[in-house]
Design an enzyme around this catalytic site. Structure first.
Site, PDB file in Angstrom:
ATOM      1  N   ASP A   1       0.729  -1.359  -0.455  1.00  0.00           N
ATOM      2  CA  ASP A   1       0.182   0.149   0.030  1.00  0.00           C
ATOM      3  C   ASP A   1       0.776   1.605   0.195  1.00  0.00           C
ATOM      4  OD1 ASP A   1      -1.999   1.940   0.213  1.00  0.00           O
ATOM      5  OD2 ASP A   1      -2.979   1.570   2.331  1.00  0.00           O
TER       6      ASP A   1
ATOM      7  N   ASP B   1      -2.242   6.077  -6.854  1.00  0.00           N
ATOM      8  CA  ASP B   1      -2.276   5.160  -5.286  1.00  0.00           C
ATOM      9  C   ASP B   1      -2.626   3.632  -5.174  1.00  0.00           C
ATOM     10  OD1 ASP B   1      -2.970   3.505  -2.212  1.00  0.00           O
ATOM     11  OD2 ASP B   1      -5.027   4.422  -3.059  1.00  0.00           O
TER      12      ASP B   1
END
Length: 482
Positions: A150, A356
């Site tokens: 992440d 992202d």
């Protein structure tokens, strides 16, 4: 008497000239159509094998780089009984992540810190519906484990024994008491005092023993709680001594068998910052296709482009430096073109676009999305419409077609950087029979919100993060680990 000059060759030449003009005109017309062919049968959903295939992941070392095999998180899951429900749940949870992320950005921009625990990026809520999509393996304290990658998270954490409350994972829980290299971080340390920057919450001192406890709560009620510790981390046999991570003793959320989260954000506690002396603050990934469970990509730590297998040159754009959003990766998206037609919308000038790895569907400001949608519908015409699907409002019935020609979506970033979205990243297949296929882009609530480039549109690209020089690069690459 002289012979008359025949006229037939002249007429023949004129005919060919006219014919060539017609061809040229036709070619000119086609040059405005910048399309890609999408083969629909590649997107048919298959039955999963009854046994999850989360481990083992591969890794290797080349030169001074660590190369980790990267897979879609579905490879960690068991059989999918209802694909329609799964696809719907992915988008529901993805929407929640985006809302929580926007809340965090607004609070950071306004200087507010209170209540950040309520609006943190929902890592575990994403995994509740299996959408934080990509996993790698690492070795911590001599134990191999699978973690979720992440780029918008700043504290790496895993589940630890003894565990007061833990979700089910495939690997054995990490036992710090069995590791001679594990050390707890004291609560009076600068690391503990600076924990708020990475997690949104101050470190809390436990009384017996006096160690630094962390608490990360997410907007959906999920959380991870435990103590900060130091341990030897191995990435492709490259040792990182004294790596700081969260040793989770109480964790709530369904993580589909993964042991925790690898944080690739920009805070001092992220893996990128802690390994800067080894890898120079540079990492890159190539996200594999989500249509094939056996597909794999790579996460490469270090800066040597000769290792990449890109088919186009790497072009770099500047990261936007915003002290209030310093842990995020933000770029200046200047325009988007559909089938070679450049879009014009006021939303391109607002605040940058966040890239992202955990958000699935790219989000655009309403003015940009409306313009994009109208142009896409103008070019992709002749197919019957289908109902909208969750956050996706532009859907088609493509059943009965073996393949379709779709307009190329090209992203334009500062520095004349152009990124072609892979054909597999244009449509989201809500139904395996192609009767409900949706444009895989969605609108934000207002033009004041920051756009997000999701992982669905990053497939089959080499994306290079250079935090030292504050630039981010793109190149086309057919993702594979080998």
């Amino acid at each position: 008497m002289s012979k008359a000059i025949p006229h037939q060759p002249l007429m023949f030449s004129l005919f060919h000239i006219l014919f060539l003009l017609i061809l040229i005109t036709t070619d000119v017309g086609h040059c405005f159509k910048d399309n890609k062919v999408l083969i629909l049968k590649k997107f048919d959903q298959r039955e999963d094998s009854p046994t999850p295939r989360c481990l083992p992941q591969k890794s290797r070392r080349e030169k001074s780089l660590a190369i980790l095999e990267m897979k879609h998180h579905d490879s960690c899951l068991g059989p999918i009984k209802n694909w329609d429900n799964k696809l719907q749940e992915r988008l529901i949870s993805d929407n929640f992540r985006v809302r929580s992320l926007q809340s965090q950005i607004r609070n950071a921009a306004s200087g507010r810190t209170e209540g950040l625990s309520e609006i943190q990026i929902p890592l575990t809520s994403g995994m509740k519906f299996q959408i934080l999509n990509y996993i790698v393996a690492l070795e911590l304290g001599g134990r191999e484990m699978t973690v979720i990658v992440d780029t918008a998270s700043d504290l790496t954490w895993i589940q630890c024994q003894p565990c007061k409350s833990c979700y089910t994972q495939q690997d054995p829980l990490f036992n710090p008491s069995a590791s001679p290299s594990y050390q707890s971080i004291p609560c009076n340390s600068s690391t503990c005092q600076n924990l708020q920057f990475a997690t949104g919450n101050l470190g809390v001192c436990s009384l017996d023993p006096p160690t630094c406890n962390y608490d990360v709560s997410y907007g959906d009620g999920s959380y991870t709680r435990g103590e900060l510790g130091r341990e030897q981390l191995n990435l492709s046999s490259m040792a990182v001594n004294g790596f700081i991570f969260g040793c989770g003793r109480s964790n709530h959320g369904l993580f589909g068998g993964a042991a925790g989260v690898m944080a690739l954000g920009r805070s001092d506690l992220s893996l990128v910052s802690q390994t800067a002396s080894q890898f120079g603050g540079v990492f890159s990934y190539c996200l594999p296709s989500t249509e094939d469970d056996s597909a794999s990509g790579s996460l490469i730590l270090g800066n040597d482009s000769s290792i990449y297998k890109n088919s186009t040159p790497i072009t770099f754009t500047k990261m936007i430096l915003n002290p209030q959003l310093s842990t995020f990766y933000v770029l200046n998206l200047t325009s988007i073109s559909i089938g070679g037609v450049a879009l014009k919308a006021p939303g391109f000038v607002n605040g940058g676009t966040l890239i992202d790895s955990g958000t699935v569907i790219t989000r655009l400001p309403p003015s940009v999305y409306a313009t994009l949608r109208a142009e896409f519908l103008r070019q992709f015409s002749g197919y019957p419409p289908a109902p909208g699907f969750s956050i996706l409002d532009t859907c088609f019935n493509l059943s009965g077609n073996a393949e379709v020609s779709i307009p190329t979506i090209r992203l334009h970033f500062e520095g004349e950087v152009e990124v072609n979205v892979d054909a597999s990243g244009v449509f989201y297949f809500a139904r395996s029979d192609s009767s409900q296929v949706c444009l895989a882009l969605a609108s934000l609530s207002s033009d004041d919100e920051i756009g997000i480039l999701g992982n669905f549109q990053q497939k089959n690209l080499r994306v290079v993060y250079n935090t030292k020089d504050s630039v981010l690069g793109f190149a086309e690459e057919v993702c594979s680990y080998s």
